[in-house]
Each structure stands twice: as structure tokens, then as C-alpha cells.
Design a protein around this motif. Structure first.
Motif, mmCIF file in Angstrom:
data_model
loop_
_atom_site.group_PDB
_atom_site.id
_atom_site.type_symbol
_atom_site.label_atom_id
_atom_site.label_comp_id
_atom_site.label_asym_id
_atom_site.label_seq_id
_atom_site.Cartn_x
_atom_site.Cartn_y
_atom_site.Cartn_z
ATOM 1 N N GLY A 80 17.700 -39.042 -33.622
ATOM 2 C CA GLY A 80 18.106 -38.863 -32.238
ATOM 3 C C GLY A 80 17.871 -40.088 -31.377
ATOM 4 O O GLY A 80 17.892 -40.005 -30.147
ATOM 5 N N LEU A 81 17.647 -41.226 -32.000
ATOM 6 C CA LEU A 81 17.372 -42.446 -31.242
ATOM 7 C C LEU A 81 18.612 -43.319 -31.056
ATOM 8 O O LEU A 81 18.567 -44.315 -30.341
ATOM 9 N N PHE A 82 19.723 -42.952 -31.700
ATOM 10 C CA PHE A 82 20.949 -43.732 -31.585
ATOM 11 C C PHE A 82 22.114 -42.772 -31.432
ATOM 12 O O PHE A 82 22.165 -41.731 -32.071
ATOM 13 N N ARG A 83 23.042 -43.107 -30.549
ATOM 14 C CA ARG A 83 24.193 -42.248 -30.287
ATOM 15 C C ARG A 83 25.451 -42.895 -30.840
ATOM 16 O O ARG A 83 25.877 -43.937 -30.366
ATOM 17 N N ASP A 84 26.024 -42.296 -31.880
ATOM 18 C CA ASP A 84 27.270 -42.778 -32.460
ATOM 19 C C ASP A 84 28.368 -41.818 -32.026
ATOM 20 O O ASP A 84 28.553 -40.748 -32.606
ATOM 21 N N GLU A 85 29.090 -42.191 -30.967
ATOM 22 C CA GLU A 85 30.071 -41.279 -30.381
ATOM 23 C C GLU A 85 31.206 -40.955 -31.352
ATOM 24 O O GLU A 85 31.702 -39.831 -31.370
ATOM 25 N N HIS A 86 31.593 -41.897 -32.168
ATOM 26 C CA HIS A 86 32.679 -41.633 -33.117
ATOM 27 C C HIS A 86 32.241 -40.613 -34.165
ATOM 28 O O HIS A 86 32.984 -39.669 -34.501
ATOM 29 N N GLN A 87 31.026 -40.766 -34.680
ATOM 30 C CA GLN A 87 30.525 -39.805 -35.668
ATOM 31 C C GLN A 87 30.298 -38.443 -35.018
ATOM 32 O O GLN A 87 30.557 -37.409 -35.640
#
Length: 115
Positions: A80-87
Motif C-alpha cells: 500500500g505504499l505505491f499507487r499504480d493507477e493502471h494496475q
């Protein structure tokens, strides 16, 4: 008493046809520009005289390690420390597809479930 080298250098600096031809020959032998040229052409000569780019370590190792970076990003996303909008978008589309009952069934998955 002048040495042979001094005589040669005086001969090269002379403005005779022989001196010009010997100067050109000397430049060709030692890898210099044979005939004086303009600064734009000298830039090309300088580029070709440099070390080839494919042997330069700074250029070869310029880009980061993509595989390791991708694995790190996936791990950070799980925490939950990185947001990958495409994934996130792909996961949401998969979730909505499951809710509609449009789940794709792969033969490979069916064989794994039988075992």
C-alpha cells in the motif's frame, strides 16, 4: 649546427608544393586531418575520433535495472505504499467482469484445478 629534425620542421613550414604534400602525408600517417578544413567539418572529425559509444561504460549502464525496479514496485503496491493507477484500473475491470459472470476460463487453469 641544425639537427635533421629542425631541418625537417623548417621544410614542412615552407610554402613550396613539396612541403605542402609532405605535410599532408604526415597528417595522414599520424591520423590528423590531411587538408585544413572548416570548424563544422572538424566537429565531425572529432566525433569520429572519439571512443565508440557502445564501449563506453557510462552509456552501457545508464538505464536502471528494470526487472528489479518492477519487482520492488509490485511489492510496494502490495504493502500500500505505491499507487499504480493502471494496475488498479485493470484489477477493477477484472472485478466487474467477475460480477457480471464474464470470467475467462483458460484451459491451463482447468488442468491445474483437476490435479
Amino acid at each position: 649546427m641544425a639537427t635533421n629534425y629542425a631541418k625537417y620542421s623548417q621544410l614542412i613550414n615552407a610554402s613550396t608544393n613539396y612541403a605542402r604534400r609532405m605535410k599532408r602525408l604526415s597528417n595522414r600517417i599520424f591520423g590528423e586531418v590531411a587538408i585544413p578544413t572548416n570548424p563544422k567539418s572538424m566537429k565531425v572529425v572529432k566525433i569520429f575520433s572519439e571512443r565508440p559509444l557502445h564501449t563506453n561504460e557510462e552509456i552501457i549502464h545508464y538505464y536502471p535495472k528494470h526487472v528489479e525496479t518492477h519487482a520492488l514496485i509490485l511489492k510496494l503496491r502490495d504493502y500500500g505504499l505505491f499507487r499504480d493507477e493502471h494496475q488498479d484500473f485493470k484489477d477493477e475491470m477484472k472485478r466487474l467482469r467477475e460480477l457480471r459472470g464474464k470470467v475467462k476460463v483458460w484451459k491451463r487453469h482447468l488442468e491445474e484445478k483437476k490435479e
